[in-house]
Design an enzyme around this catalytic site. Structure first.
Site, PDB file in Angstrom:
ATOM      1  N   CYS A  26       0.872  -1.173   0.000  1.00  0.00           N
ATOM      2  CA  CYS A  26       0.000   0.000   0.000  1.00  0.00           C
ATOM      3  C   CYS A  26       0.914   1.229   0.000  1.00  0.00           C
ATOM      4  CB  CYS A  26      -0.981  -0.006   1.166  1.00  0.00           C
ATOM      5  SG  CYS A  26      -0.277   0.215   2.816  1.00  0.00           S
TER       6      CYS A  26
ATOM      7  N   HIS B 109      13.444 -15.876  12.211  1.00  0.00           N
ATOM      8  CA  HIS B 109      13.204 -15.916  13.656  1.00  0.00           C
ATOM      9  C   HIS B 109      11.723 -15.922  14.024  1.00  0.00           C
ATOM     10  CE1 HIS B 109      17.398 -14.189  14.868  1.00  0.00           C
ATOM     11  NE2 HIS B 109      17.479 -15.106  13.913  1.00  0.00           N
TER      12      HIS B 109
END
Length: 154
Positions: free
Chosen positions: A66, A99
């Site tokens: 966006c 992670h």
């Protein structure tokens, strides 16, 4: 790899560049629009179709664009099982996957240029969750939060 792409009117130009970039590198891109940008192409609508595609199993990762990246990030993170983040640097893009098992990359087309965006997309697409115990443990805690606050129809 299959990758879902979606963008509102502001993200459309960057999405088009990213789709071409990924396809040239052998990825199968599921382009969910917008295809004809209009001011009424609201970011939540494209966050919805991208997240629904991931949750159906159409692809393991999505890139949603966006103007700022904020709107799509907020909207995507309303979906259980979606781990979306704005990344405007390569380290965050690969570390978020490695992670945190991030599955949606959010970009701000009005914030970042073409070349940095492509480097970030490359880092995101090529990263894999490490499955290290500490990351699995932390992800389980995030899942517990999600379960605790997930609304159910009664």
């Amino acid at each position: 790899m299959k990758i879902v792409m979606a963008a509102d009117h502001a993200g459309f130009p960057l999405k088009e560049i990213a789709v071409e970039y990924l396809r040239k590198r052998g990825h199968e891109v599921i382009d969910l629009g917008t295809h004809d940008p209009q001011p009424g192409d609201d970011y939540p609508d494209f966050a919805i179709v991208a997240c629904e595609a991931l949750l159906r199993g159409d692809a393991p990762k999505a890139v949603v664009v966006c103007g700022s990246g904020v709107g799509v990030s907020v909207a995507c993170n309303k979906f259980p099982g979606i781990r979306a983040s704005i990344c405007h640097d390569g380290y965050s893009a690969h570390q978020g996957v490695e992670h945190d098992n991030m599955n949606v990359l959010c970009l701000g087309a009005r914030i970042i240029g073409r070349e940095p965006a492509l480097e970030i997309i490359h880092a995101f697409v090529n990263a894999e969750f490490t499955n290290e115990e500490r990351h699995v443990r932390r992800l389980a805690k995030v899942h517990e939060i999600e379960q605790r606050f997930q609304k159910t129809d009664a």
